[in-house]
Design a protein around this motif. Sequence first.
Motif, PDB file in Angstrom:
ATOM      1  N   SER A 198       6.627   3.252   8.664  1.00 56.83           N
ATOM      2  CA  SER A 198       7.893   2.816   8.057  1.00 56.83           C
ATOM      3  C   SER A 198       8.399   1.500   8.658  1.00 56.83           C
ATOM      4  O   SER A 198       9.467   1.016   8.290  1.00 56.83           O
ATOM      5  CB  SER A 198       8.962   3.901   8.239  1.00 56.83           C
ATOM      6  OG  SER A 198       9.199   4.152   9.612  1.00 56.83           O
ATOM      7  N   ALA A 199       7.624   0.934   9.593  1.00 56.11           N
ATOM      8  CA  ALA A 199       8.036  -0.321  10.242  1.00 56.11           C
ATOM      9  C   ALA A 199       7.708  -1.534   9.375  1.00 56.11           C
ATOM     10  O   ALA A 199       6.773  -1.498   8.567  1.00 56.11           O
ATOM     11  CB  ALA A 199       7.343  -0.453  11.595  1.00 56.11           C
ATOM     12  N   GLU A 200       8.472  -2.583   9.547  1.00 56.43           N
ATOM     13  CA  GLU A 200       8.198  -3.846   8.858  1.00 56.43           C
ATOM     14  C   GLU A 200       7.413  -4.745   9.819  1.00 56.43           C
ATOM     15  O   GLU A 200       7.977  -5.599  10.499  1.00 56.43           O
ATOM     16  CB  GLU A 200       9.500  -4.515   8.418  1.00 56.43           C
ATOM     17  CG  GLU A 200      10.236  -3.748   7.317  1.00 56.43           C
ATOM     18  CD  GLU A 200      11.445  -4.508   6.807  1.00 56.43           C
ATOM     19  OE1 GLU A 200      11.721  -5.618   7.313  1.00 56.43           O
ATOM     20  OE2 GLU A 200      12.126  -3.987   5.916  1.00 56.43           O
ATOM     21  N   LEU A 201       6.112  -4.523   9.857  1.00 58.96           N
ATOM     22  CA  LEU A 201       5.265  -5.308  10.756  1.00 58.96           C
ATOM     23  C   LEU A 201       5.189  -6.758  10.291  1.00 58.96           C
ATOM     24  O   LEU A 201       5.240  -7.048   9.089  1.00 58.96           O
ATOM     25  CB  LEU A 201       3.856  -4.709  10.809  1.00 58.96           C
ATOM     26  CG  LEU A 201       3.713  -3.261  11.293  1.00 58.96           C
ATOM     27  CD1 LEU A 201       2.237  -2.871  11.331  1.00 58.96           C
ATOM     28  CD2 LEU A 201       4.341  -3.074  12.668  1.00 58.96           C
ATOM     29  N   THR A 202       5.045  -7.652  11.246  1.00 58.26           N
ATOM     30  CA  THR A 202       4.845  -9.061  10.907  1.00 58.26           C
ATOM     31  C   THR A 202       3.439  -9.223  10.323  1.00 58.26           C
ATOM     32  O   THR A 202       2.579  -8.357  10.516  1.00 58.26           O
ATOM     33  CB  THR A 202       4.987  -9.948  12.151  1.00 58.26           C
ATOM     34  OG1 THR A 202       3.924  -9.639  13.069  1.00 58.26           O
ATOM     35  CG2 THR A 202       6.325  -9.726  12.840  1.00 58.26           C
ATOM     36  N   PRO A 203       3.178 -10.309   9.610  1.00 56.98           N
ATOM     37  CA  PRO A 203       1.831 -10.538   9.072  1.00 56.98           C
ATOM     38  C   PRO A 203       0.734 -10.490  10.133  1.00 56.98           C
ATOM     39  O   PRO A 203      -0.351  -9.954   9.887  1.00 56.98           O
ATOM     40  CB  PRO A 203       1.939 -11.931   8.446  1.00 56.98           C
ATOM     41  CG  PRO A 203       3.372 -12.060   8.075  1.00 56.98           C
ATOM     42  CD  PRO A 203       4.124 -11.341   9.152  1.00 56.98           C
ATOM     43  N   ILE A 204       1.017 -11.034  11.323  1.00 63.51           N
ATOM     44  CA  ILE A 204       0.025 -11.029  12.399  1.00 63.51           C
ATOM     45  C   ILE A 204      -0.185  -9.617  12.942  1.00 63.51           C
ATOM     46  O   ILE A 204      -1.315  -9.192  13.199  1.00 63.51           O
ATOM     47  CB  ILE A 204       0.447 -11.995  13.522  1.00 63.51           C
ATOM     48  CG1 ILE A 204       0.357 -13.447  13.015  1.00 63.51           C
ATOM     49  CG2 ILE A 204      -0.429 -11.821  14.762  1.00 63.51           C
ATOM     50  CD1 ILE A 204       0.822 -14.483  14.005  1.00 63.51           C
ATOM     51  N   GLU A 205       0.890  -8.853  13.109  1.00 57.24           N
ATOM     52  CA  GLU A 205       0.766  -7.474  13.568  1.00 57.24           C
ATOM     53  C   GLU A 205      -0.014  -6.624  12.570  1.00 57.24           C
ATOM     54  O   GLU A 205      -0.869  -5.826  12.946  1.00 57.24           O
ATOM     55  CB  GLU A 205       2.149  -6.864  13.802  1.00 57.24           C
ATOM     56  CG  GLU A 205       2.878  -7.427  15.006  1.00 57.24           C
ATOM     57  CD  GLU A 205       4.293  -6.926  15.127  1.00 57.24           C
ATOM     58  OE1 GLU A 205       4.876  -7.015  16.226  1.00 57.24           O
ATOM     59  OE2 GLU A 205       4.841  -6.444  14.108  1.00 57.24           O
ATOM     60  N   ALA A 206       0.275  -6.824  11.276  1.00 59.39           N
ATOM     61  CA  ALA A 206      -0.390  -6.034  10.234  1.00 59.39           C
ATOM     62  C   ALA A 206      -1.852  -6.417  10.070  1.00 59.39           C
ATOM     63  O   ALA A 206      -2.699  -5.560   9.759  1.00 59.39           O
ATOM     64  CB  ALA A 206       0.340  -6.215   8.901  1.00 59.39           C
ATOM     65  N   GLY A 207      -2.189  -7.680  10.301  1.00 54.34           N
ATOM     66  CA  GLY A 207      -3.549  -8.136  10.064  1.00 54.34           C
ATOM     67  C   GLY A 207      -4.450  -8.136  11.285  1.00 54.34           C
ATOM     68  O   GLY A 207      -5.665  -7.950  11.158  1.00 54.34           O
ATOM     69  N   ASN A 231       0.841  -1.190   0.000  1.00 49.10           N
ATOM     70  CA  ASN A 231       0.000   0.000   0.000  1.00 49.10           C
ATOM     71  C   ASN A 231       0.880   1.245   0.000  1.00 49.10           C
ATOM     72  O   ASN A 231       1.931   1.253   0.666  1.00 49.10           O
ATOM     73  CB  ASN A 231      -0.910   0.028   1.239  1.00 49.10           C
ATOM     74  CG  ASN A 231      -2.026  -0.997   1.144  1.00 49.10           C
ATOM     75  OD1 ASN A 231      -2.919  -0.901   0.310  1.00 49.10           O
ATOM     76  ND2 ASN A 231      -1.954  -2.014   1.999  1.00 49.10           N
ATOM     77  N   PRO A 232       0.468   2.296  -0.721  1.00 43.82           N
ATOM     78  CA  PRO A 232       1.272   3.522  -0.772  1.00 43.82           C
ATOM     79  C   PRO A 232       1.470   4.118   0.621  1.00 43.82           C
ATOM     80  O   PRO A 232       0.534   4.202   1.409  1.00 43.82           O
ATOM     81  CB  PRO A 232       0.428   4.457  -1.654  1.00 43.82           C
ATOM     82  CG  PRO A 232      -0.454   3.553  -2.447  1.00 43.82           C
ATOM     83  CD  PRO A 232      -0.741   2.384  -1.563  1.00 43.82           C
ATOM     84  N   GLY A 233       2.705   4.487   0.913  1.00 42.78           N
ATOM     85  CA  GLY A 233       3.018   5.115   2.190  1.00 42.78           C
ATOM     86  C   GLY A 233       3.265   4.149   3.329  1.00 42.78           C
ATOM     87  O   GLY A 233       3.579   4.569   4.444  1.00 42.78           O
ATOM     88  N   PRO A 242      -6.820  -1.982  11.770  1.00 46.76           N
ATOM     89  CA  PRO A 242      -7.821  -2.179  10.714  1.00 46.76           C
ATOM     90  C   PRO A 242      -7.155  -2.098   9.337  1.00 46.76           C
ATOM     91  O   PRO A 242      -6.084  -1.479   9.205  1.00 46.76           O
ATOM     92  CB  PRO A 242      -8.783  -1.007  10.929  1.00 46.76           C
ATOM     93  CG  PRO A 242      -7.944   0.048  11.560  1.00 46.76           C
ATOM     94  CD  PRO A 242      -6.953  -0.670  12.419  1.00 46.76           C
ATOM     95  N   PRO A 243      -7.724  -2.708   8.316  1.00 45.54           N
ATOM     96  CA  PRO A 243      -7.158  -2.589   6.969  1.00 45.54           C
ATOM     97  C   PRO A 243      -7.038  -1.127   6.546  1.00 45.54           C
ATOM     98  O   PRO A 243      -7.851  -0.296   6.945  1.00 45.54           O
ATOM     99  CB  PRO A 243      -8.171  -3.343   6.099  1.00 45.54           C
ATOM    100  CG  PRO A 243      -8.838  -4.297   7.035  1.00 45.54           C
ATOM    101  CD  PRO A 243      -8.901  -3.600   8.347  1.00 45.54           C
ATOM    102  N   SER A 244      -6.042  -0.822   5.741  1.00 45.48           N
ATOM    103  CA  SER A 244      -5.793   0.556   5.319  1.00 45.48           C
ATOM    104  C   SER A 244      -6.978   1.160   4.578  1.00 45.48           C
ATOM    105  O   SER A 244      -7.238   2.365   4.670  1.00 45.48           O
ATOM    106  CB  SER A 244      -4.550   0.611   4.419  1.00 45.48           C
ATOM    107  OG  SER A 244      -3.411   0.218   5.140  1.00 45.48           O
ATOM    108  N   GLU A 245      -7.719   0.323   3.842  1.00 47.07           N
ATOM    109  CA  GLU A 245      -8.845   0.836   3.058  1.00 47.07           C
ATOM    110  C   GLU A 245      -9.976   1.383   3.938  1.00 47.07           C
ATOM    111  O   GLU A 245     -10.839   2.121   3.458  1.00 47.07           O
ATOM    112  CB  GLU A 245      -9.393  -0.257   2.141  1.00 47.07           C
ATOM    113  CG  GLU A 245      -9.960  -1.472   2.866  1.00 47.07           C
ATOM    114  CD  GLU A 245     -10.429  -2.553   1.911  1.00 47.07           C
ATOM    115  OE1 GLU A 245     -11.537  -2.404   1.365  1.00 47.07           O
ATOM    116  OE2 GLU A 245      -9.679  -3.529   1.695  1.00 47.07           O
TER     117      GLU A 245
END
Length: 285
Positions: free
Chosen positions: A181-190, A126-128, A194-197
């Motif tokens: 700017s962090a590289e979140l893990t899949p679990i942290e990101a999901g 996703n942008p940004g 909430p989803p970026s959208e």
Amino acid sequence: MTKFVSFSLEKFLFEAGSLKIMGMGTSTFVIRWVNLLTMLLAVAVIIFGVWMSTHNDGCRRSLTFPVLALGGFIFLISIIGFLGACKRSVALLWIYLVVLLIVLIAILVFTVLAFIVTNNGSGHTNPGLRYKEYKLNDYSSWFLKQLNNTDNWKRLKSCLVKSEQCRKLSKKYKTIKQLKSAELTPIEAGCCRPPSECGYPAVNGSYYDLSFHSISSNKDCKLYKNLRTVKCYNCDSCKAGVAQYMKTEWRLVAMFNVVLFLVLSMVYFVGCCARRNAASYRSKA
């Protein structure tokens, strides 16, 4: 000339006999030590399983039985091979080889299935944002079936809540810029956001302004809550994050199985030599 030919022939036969005896001893020696080492490995696995069972973490306790079963099975097959090599028992070596062959077939089947199951699914940029987001429908039907099972997900969700990964995000990333700017893990990101959208503005790493009116049709936008025990744990994005985590773990296990298969294949070959030599030894005795 005749004496020289006779001497050469006798020397050749002596060396061939020595090599044959050496081969018999070598295969038996290798099988003994390989199985002695695997017995020690099995004991270590069993101790680890007992250690896991003493902890109150339900997530780790669920793995206790498979770990203990694996350790017990390795110990059993190793002791059969060790005793068969020490006693030159053809029957024990036959049992050892049959069981080892079953193990090789099982490893091969599991590895092929693991690569097939983990073939689908990847993150979306996703942008940004430096980290990726994941969609559940991108993954294999097997993952979908397991993660959409109510009992399975209830147990997994309980483990995720106890891990408190989401709560730690606000401590790890002090500003919104650091979070993006962090590289979140899949679990942290999901599971932790909430989803970026959805468009909810982030207040910090673990809190979002839900007063913003989201125009997204994604059902996860309505499921997300800032409560520590809720977050996005009921979201498809969280299940997708878990699927990505499982995919990565399965791929590592599959690659380890490839190495294990090659090593056990060599052990199986040496075991065949040991069994044949034991049979030859018994027939001469």
